[in-house]
Design a protein around this motif. Structure first.
Motif, mmCIF file in Angstrom:
data_model
loop_
_atom_site.group_PDB
_atom_site.id
_atom_site.type_symbol
_atom_site.label_atom_id
_atom_site.label_comp_id
_atom_site.label_asym_id
_atom_site.label_seq_id
_atom_site.Cartn_x
_atom_site.Cartn_y
_atom_site.Cartn_z
ATOM 1 N N ILE A 160 0.780 -1.254 0.000
ATOM 2 C CA ILE A 160 0.000 0.000 0.000
ATOM 3 C C ILE A 160 0.808 1.299 0.000
ATOM 4 N N CYS A 161 2.119 1.236 0.119
ATOM 5 C CA CYS A 161 2.878 2.498 0.155
ATOM 6 C C CYS A 161 2.533 3.334 -1.076
ATOM 7 N N ALA A 162 2.188 4.601 -0.840
ATOM 8 C CA ALA A 162 1.763 5.468 -1.949
ATOM 9 C C ALA A 162 2.957 6.142 -2.630
ATOM 10 N N ARG A 163 4.158 5.914 -2.112
ATOM 11 C CA ARG A 163 5.358 6.604 -2.601
ATOM 12 C C ARG A 163 5.111 8.120 -2.654
ATOM 13 N N CYS A 164 4.439 8.604 -1.599
ATOM 14 C CA CYS A 164 4.142 10.034 -1.502
ATOM 15 C C CYS A 164 5.335 10.811 -0.976
ATOM 16 N N ALA A 165 6.295 10.087 -0.390
ATOM 17 C CA ALA A 165 7.518 10.690 0.147
ATOM 18 C C ALA A 165 7.264 11.645 1.306
ATOM 19 N N ILE A 166 6.130 11.522 1.951
ATOM 20 C CA ILE A 166 5.884 12.337 3.154
ATOM 21 C C ILE A 166 6.935 11.993 4.211
ATOM 22 N N CYS A 167 7.403 10.742 4.186
ATOM 23 C CA CYS A 167 8.365 10.287 5.192
ATOM 24 C C CYS A 167 9.754 10.885 5.011
ATOM 25 N N LYS A 168 10.008 11.540 3.888
ATOM 26 C CA LYS A 168 11.393 11.940 3.616
ATOM 27 C C LYS A 168 11.932 12.908 4.675
ATOM 28 N N PRO A 227 13.252 6.980 3.462
ATOM 29 C CA PRO A 227 12.636 5.760 4.005
ATOM 30 C C PRO A 227 11.911 4.913 2.962
ATOM 31 N N ALA A 228 11.055 5.540 2.166
ATOM 32 C CA ALA A 228 10.274 4.746 1.202
ATOM 33 C C ALA A 228 11.172 4.095 0.153
ATOM 34 N N ARG A 229 12.315 4.687 -0.144
ATOM 35 C CA ARG A 229 13.238 4.074 -1.102
ATOM 36 C C ARG A 229 13.863 2.808 -0.495
ATOM 37 N N PHE A 242 5.297 9.542 11.051
ATOM 38 C CA PHE A 242 4.759 10.585 10.176
ATOM 39 C C PHE A 242 4.047 10.044 8.942
ATOM 40 N N CYS A 243 4.220 8.764 8.639
ATOM 41 C CA CYS A 243 3.587 8.188 7.441
ATOM 42 C C CYS A 243 2.073 8.120 7.632
ATOM 43 N N PRO A 244 1.284 8.527 6.642
ATOM 44 C CA PRO A 244 -0.175 8.467 6.812
ATOM 45 C C PRO A 244 -0.693 7.034 6.970
ATOM 46 N N PHE A 245 0.106 6.041 6.560
ATOM 47 C CA PHE A 245 -0.319 4.646 6.708
ATOM 48 C C PHE A 245 0.539 3.914 7.744
ATOM 49 N N SER A 246 1.319 4.644 8.504
ATOM 50 C CA SER A 246 2.172 4.059 9.559
ATOM 51 C C SER A 246 3.079 2.951 9.017
ATOM 52 N N ILE A 247 3.585 3.114 7.828
ATOM 53 C CA ILE A 247 4.433 2.064 7.257
ATOM 54 C C ILE A 247 5.762 2.013 8.014
ATOM 55 N N ASP A 248 6.074 0.812 8.479
ATOM 56 C CA ASP A 248 7.176 0.645 9.422
ATOM 57 C C ASP A 248 8.473 0.316 8.665
HETATM 58 S S1 SF4 Z 1 5.025 8.349 3.904
HETATM 59 FE FE1 SF4 Z 1 4.372 6.196 4.001
HETATM 60 S S2 SF4 Z 1 3.115 5.916 2.176
HETATM 61 FE FE2 SF4 Z 1 4.268 7.800 1.834
HETATM 62 S S3 SF4 Z 1 6.135 7.116 0.764
HETATM 63 FE FE3 SF4 Z 1 6.637 7.131 2.942
HETATM 64 S S4 SF4 Z 1 6.256 5.027 3.599
HETATM 65 FE FE4 SF4 Z 1 5.189 5.279 1.629
#
Ligand code: SF4
Ligand code: SF4
Lengths: 240, 420
Positions: B27-35, B51-53, B106-112
């Motif tokens: 489900i990761c949206a690759r929105c890069a909010i986590c950057k 993180p998402a990378r 900070f991830c909207p989906f709490s991706i760990d």
């Molecule tokens: S914030 Fe969450 S959903 Fe968005 S890219 Fe990072 S890990 Fe993926």
């Protein structure tokens, strides 16, 4: 209906709905048959009571306040997009049944004007959000994070919204005409009503529906399954 | 890359697959909010630390071997068979990750991502690319456990020396009990007397019934990324606790050791332990609040600040007890901004301080912590984690912060008012 209309605004709709529903059910089934992590992946702090935890899960999933704090622009775009999409979805329910109490209150002309303004606003907001995302993905410092799937989804969404906006802003037909077509779909006998015959709206509707069908078919195989998955993953903040 | 190697990498991913991991992959949206949540990406702007990378690299393998869509349309998802290039990038981004889970927050989906990199480590080990230093440190801990006949008397003699030193330093008859069957507490310390002496003084003042573990709390099997080794390392003191019949295992000021013992161990061992696991600061906080020890509220006159180690804060839920302790002995306490669940990682977690090859990114990634500490104007940093202390001590030297960096319990030991 010619063959293209039949493919996009007729049979294609059924195929899309079957794949979407079956695909999402299959995805959820796949998740549910995979055992949960045996170790606790907790994130603190957590509320103490069950109801507070449930409330937190809803807020985390629908609002994600922490994400707003760190990336306000992306989250504002995301929130506006999702709200506009929800509004557009409700607006489309007019095709199932006219909102009679609202028509009684606003009058038929008033209702059409209200739909034109609200639907138009939703369409413009969605388009702006999609263009922002496309730009951010293409020119942002982290464009290498994006994969073709991301662009495919944005292009499909853009197609849906642009053609929807075309029907809204350029087309001259109102909901009652489209309702007749939609009712024929519900009756499993897709056809366009007589007052659509020979009109330019047909190709716009066909392309709108082509993008909608493709979007629904692809949805269960894409990252958009976050629509359901996020409730489960966000449990880390509020679950046991 | 050889077929057999790929098979064993995929096998590890299969064995470690669980619902959460599958959902993170899907489900990761690759929105890069986590950057902007990750201290390493913020410091370097390097994609491999986004993180998402880090997760995306594992996702490429997942898509290829675990999803029909990825097999059918690999180009759409960048699904791929692992090759040396992928493994090189995976190694760099995975072993650098401190597992702080600030990105998760900070991830909207709490991706760990911290959990994802823990699984990636397993995949790297299967590819023969586990970090050598962490692997050796894990093996050394296991060697000690397997050869206790050889080490036992050396360890006990070492404790006697610490006890002697402590008596000289305090002028009090403080004991360091070992192997006491039926004691209430098994205290698990770190290698080195700094984590034993203050605890011994505090336990003594509280009149606690305790015994010192012969094994250290640190767990390099966990950092290495091998849960089987991590369990065996934790087994050493967990079995000791069972043998002695203690009521609780108390972990010293070490972030990951607490998380391993409290969050992971029972799941790994597949059994409920007959004792509680607590962090030493939970115990000391109770001692102060219950009046079992008395502390001088003005003992520490300089300004003190506190660093939340990620593994006991965001990932362990211990935020208030350390603050309550520090404010009970230091009137001039200033918290960092941000703090608690949004506290910046110091950059020293996940075993990174033991891996020289990551020194450059590690020191650069401490920049946020340096800014935070400077803004408080504190001269003492209370910090209940060994890895954080090692990192901040180095940052202190590089940035000339003029800090005294101490375990919280050391401040408590200084502030103890002797019983009349
Ligand atoms: S914030 Fe969450 S959903 Fe968005 S890219 Fe990072 S890990 Fe993926
Ligand atoms: S867990 Fe910490 S170090 Fe690892 S990617 Fe997330 S923020 Fe960065």
């Amino acid at each position: 209906m010619d063959w293209f209309s039949y493919l996009t605004s007729g049979i294609g709709v059924y195929v899309a709905l079957v794949v979407f529903t079956g695909g999402m059910a299959w995805r959820v089934w796949q998740w549910s048959r995979t055992p949960r992590s045996p170790v606790r992946l907790a994130l603190y702090p957590k509320p103490k009571t069950g109801s507070a935890r449930f409330g937190k899960l809803l807020v985390d999933t629908f609002v994600a306040p922490q994400s707003f704090r760190i990336a306000p622009a992306v989250m504002i775009a995301a929130m506006l997009f999702h709200l506009a999409a929800l509004a557009a979805f409700f607006g489309h329910l007019r095709l199932v049944h006219e909102f009679d109490p609202l028509v009684g209150w606003l009058g038929e002309g008033g209702m059409n004007t209200f739909a034109a303004w609200s639907g138009g606003a939703a369409g413009i907001i969605m388009m702006a959000a999609i263009l922002y995302w496309l730009g951010r993905r293409t020119f942002g410092a982290f464009k290498n994070l994006s994969v073709p799937e991301d662009y495919l989804l944005l292009v499909l969404l853009l197609g849906i919204v642009v053609m929807g906006n075309h029907l809204r802003f350029v087309g001259g037909l109102h909901a009652d005409t489209y309702r007749a077509w939609f009712q024929s779909l519900l009756a499993l006998n897709p056809s366009f009503p007589a007052d659509m015959a020979g009109r330019g709206e047909i190709w716009a509707l066909d392309w709108h529906m082509l993008f909608v069908d493709a979007f629904l078919i692809y949805f269960p195989f894409s990252k958009l399954t976050h629509a359901i998955g996020a409730f489960a993953t966000n449990l880390v903040r509020s679950g046991e | 890359m050889e077929k057999k190697t790929i098979e064993s990498m995929v096998g590890v991913l299969d064995a470690r697959m669980n619902r959460q991991l599958k959902q993170y992959m899907d489900i990761c949206a690759r929105c890069a909010i986590c950057k902007d949540a990750c201290h390493q990406y913020v410091a370097t702007g390097d994609m491999k630390y986004l993180p998402a990378r880090r997760a995306e690299l594992l996702r490429q393998i997942y898509r290829k071997y675990f999803t029909k869509a990825g097999q059918f349309m690999p180009a759409l998802y960048e699904a791929r068979e692992p090759d040396e290039n992928l493994i090189d990038e995976l190694y760099e981004s995975t072993y650098a990750c401190t597992g702080c889970r600030r990105c998760t927050y900070f991830c909207p989906f709490s991706i760990d991502t911290g959990w994802i990199t823990a699984v990636s480590k397993g995949v790297l080990i299967a590819a023969g690319r586990g970090n050598e230093m962490l692997g050796q440190l894990a093996d050394a801990a296991l060697f000690k456990a397997d050869n206790m006949d050889m080490f036992d008397s050396i360890i006990v003699d070492g404790f006697k020396d610490v006890e002697r030193e402590l008596r000289e330093e305090t002028g009090r008859d403080v004991a360091i009990p070992v192997d006491v069957a039926g004691a209430d507490i098994l205290y698990v310390a770190l290698a080195g007397s700094h984590s034993i002496k203050p605890a011994a003084v505090i336990f003594d003042a509280a009149g606690a019934s305790w015994t010192l573990s012969k094994f250290e709390a640190a767990n390099y099997g966990f950092f290495f990324g091998d849960p089987a080794k991590a369990k065996l390392i934790a087994d050493r003191f967990m079995n000791e606790a069972k043998r002695l019949g203690v009521k609780e295992v108390v972990i010293t000021e070490c972030g990951h050791a607490y998380r391993v013992a409290e969050m992971f161990y029972e799941a790994w061992a597949k059994e409920k332990m007959p004792f509680k696991v607590r962090h030493i600061l939970e115990v000391i906080d109770d001692y102060i609040k219950d009046g079992r020890i008395t502390v001088d509220p003005k003992a520490i006159t300089q300004r003190v600040t506190y660093h939340d180690p990620c593994q006991i804060g965001r990932n362990g839920g211990i935020y208030e007890q350390p603050r309550d302790i520090v404010t009970a002995i230091a009137p001039d306490f200033v918290d960092m901004t941000p703090n608690r669940e949004t506290q910046w990682c110091c950059g020293g977690g996940g075993g990174i301080v033991a891996m020289e090859e990551f020194n450059t990114v590690r020191l650069a990634s401490g920049g946020k912590k340096v800014e935070q500490i400077r803004a408080t104007g504190a001269t003492i940093l209370a910090c209940p984690c060994e890895n954080c202390r090692l990192q901040i001590e180095e940052l202190d030297k590089v940035h000339d912060l003029g800090l005294r960096i101490v375990p919280v319990m050391e401040l408590v030991a200084e502030a103890l008012v002797p019983k009349k």
